[in-house]
Design an enzyme around this catalytic site. Sequence first.
Site, PDB file in Angstrom:
ATOM      1  N   LEU A  96      74.780  52.589  68.178  1.00  0.00           N
ATOM      2  CA  LEU A  96      73.834  52.802  67.082  1.00  0.00           C
ATOM      3  C   LEU A  96      74.040  54.164  66.417  1.00  0.00           C
ATOM      4  O   LEU A  96      73.687  54.334  65.256  1.00  0.00           O
ATOM      5  CB  LEU A  96      72.392  52.684  67.598  1.00  0.00           C
ATOM      6  CG  LEU A  96      71.948  51.256  67.952  1.00  0.00           C
ATOM      7  CD1 LEU A  96      70.606  51.282  68.670  1.00  0.00           C
ATOM      8  CD2 LEU A  96      71.864  50.391  66.702  1.00  0.00           C
ATOM      9  N   HIS A 141      76.303  58.886  77.151  1.00  0.00           N
ATOM     10  CA  HIS A 141      75.454  59.636  76.197  1.00  0.00           C
ATOM     11  C   HIS A 141      74.725  60.790  76.889  1.00  0.00           C
ATOM     12  O   HIS A 141      74.519  61.851  76.291  1.00  0.00           O
ATOM     13  CB  HIS A 141      74.416  58.710  75.559  1.00  0.00           C
ATOM     14  CG  HIS A 141      74.918  57.909  74.398  1.00  0.00           C
ATOM     15  ND1 HIS A 141      75.353  58.496  73.220  1.00  0.00           N
ATOM     16  CD2 HIS A 141      75.025  56.576  74.209  1.00  0.00           C
ATOM     17  CE1 HIS A 141      75.711  57.532  72.371  1.00  0.00           C
ATOM     18  NE2 HIS A 141      75.526  56.363  72.949  1.00  0.00           N
TER      19      HIS A 141
HETATM   20  C1  QAP Z   1      76.047  50.160  73.627  1.00  0.00           C
HETATM   21  O1  QAP Z   1      75.329  49.561  71.525  1.00  0.00           O
HETATM   22  C2  QAP Z   1      76.958  49.053  74.017  1.00  0.00           C
HETATM   23  O2  QAP Z   1      77.566  49.638  64.674  1.00  0.00           O
HETATM   24  C3  QAP Z   1      74.865  49.708  72.821  1.00  0.00           C
HETATM   25  O3  QAP Z   1      75.973  48.640  62.775  1.00  0.00           O
HETATM   26  C4  QAP Z   1      77.923  48.569  73.166  1.00  0.00           C
HETATM   27  O4  QAP Z   1      73.448  48.582  70.888  1.00  0.00           O
HETATM   28  C5  QAP Z   1      76.868  48.502  75.246  1.00  0.00           C
HETATM   29  C6  QAP Z   1      74.835  48.462  66.788  1.00  0.00           C
HETATM   30  C7  QAP Z   1      78.755  47.543  73.552  1.00  0.00           C
HETATM   31  C8  QAP Z   1      77.693  47.492  75.636  1.00  0.00           C
HETATM   32  C9  QAP Z   1      78.640  47.007  74.792  1.00  0.00           C
HETATM   33  C10 QAP Z   1      76.022  49.030  66.401  1.00  0.00           C
HETATM   34  C11 QAP Z   1      74.019  47.936  65.809  1.00  0.00           C
HETATM   35  C12 QAP Z   1      74.393  48.427  68.180  1.00  0.00           C
HETATM   36  C13 QAP Z   1      76.404  49.079  65.057  1.00  0.00           C
HETATM   37  C14 QAP Z   1      74.527  48.999  70.578  1.00  0.00           C
HETATM   38  C15 QAP Z   1      75.564  48.560  64.079  1.00  0.00           C
HETATM   39  C16 QAP Z   1      74.372  47.992  64.469  1.00  0.00           C
HETATM   40  C17 QAP Z   1      75.062  48.978  69.204  1.00  0.00           C
HETATM   41 CO    CO Z   2      75.879  54.540  72.060  1.00  0.00          CO
END
Ligand code: QAP
Ligand code: CO
Length: 173
Positions: A96, A141
């Site tokens: 995010l 993070h």
């Molecule tokens: C972390 O990531 C994560 O680019 C959490 O435009 C990622 O919630 C954990 C998001 C992958 C496990 C696998 C990203 C939403 C959300 C974007 C998220 C976006 C809108 C990312």
């Molecule tokens: Co992140």
Amino acid sequence: MKLTIVEYPDKRLRLKSKNVTNFDAKLHKLLDAMNPIMINTNGIGLAAIQVNHAVKALVLNIPDEEGEQPPENLLEIINPIVTKRAGETVYQEGCLSVPKFYEDIKRFETLTLNYQDRNGNTKTLEADGLLSIAIQHEMDHLEGILFIDKLSYGRRKKFEKEYKRMLKEKKSS
Ligand code: QAP
Ligand code: CO
């Protein structure tokens, strides 16, 4: 509590988060505000540092088979410590705080975690699949580490170029 997502390249994302010591109403307010901002922005995981609070607190809600994230699936993780890790897996991650970018990142396949809940009770969790990946991403993070830091030199360069272009377009629109 009004929260906004801190986005790369904001330096606040590089702060190291501190242990939570008071499991009080202030912590509960923060967690209660993190959950909806994660859901409303289509997130599956969010660390407190991403909303400008440098404390070791994470919220996660991994979508079920229907792609839904009911509130009862919310996981709140405070002061996590990994006690076991095994295997290897690659997943196309996003963040995010780095909107619109997704890259393959290598992680451990399974983990065992000790953590505290919002009331300070100690818990153990064994995670695999997307939950395991998400926990590792969110725990990075807490150390000021972003998934883009794990890219090869070439892919990082490409990311910086594309991200800068996107920020420019965002500004001019
Ligand atoms: C972390 O990531 C994560 O680019 C959490 O435009 C990622 O919630 C954990 C998001 C992958 C496990 C696998 C990203 C939403 C959300 C974007 C998220 C976006 C809108 C990312
Ligand atoms: Co992140």
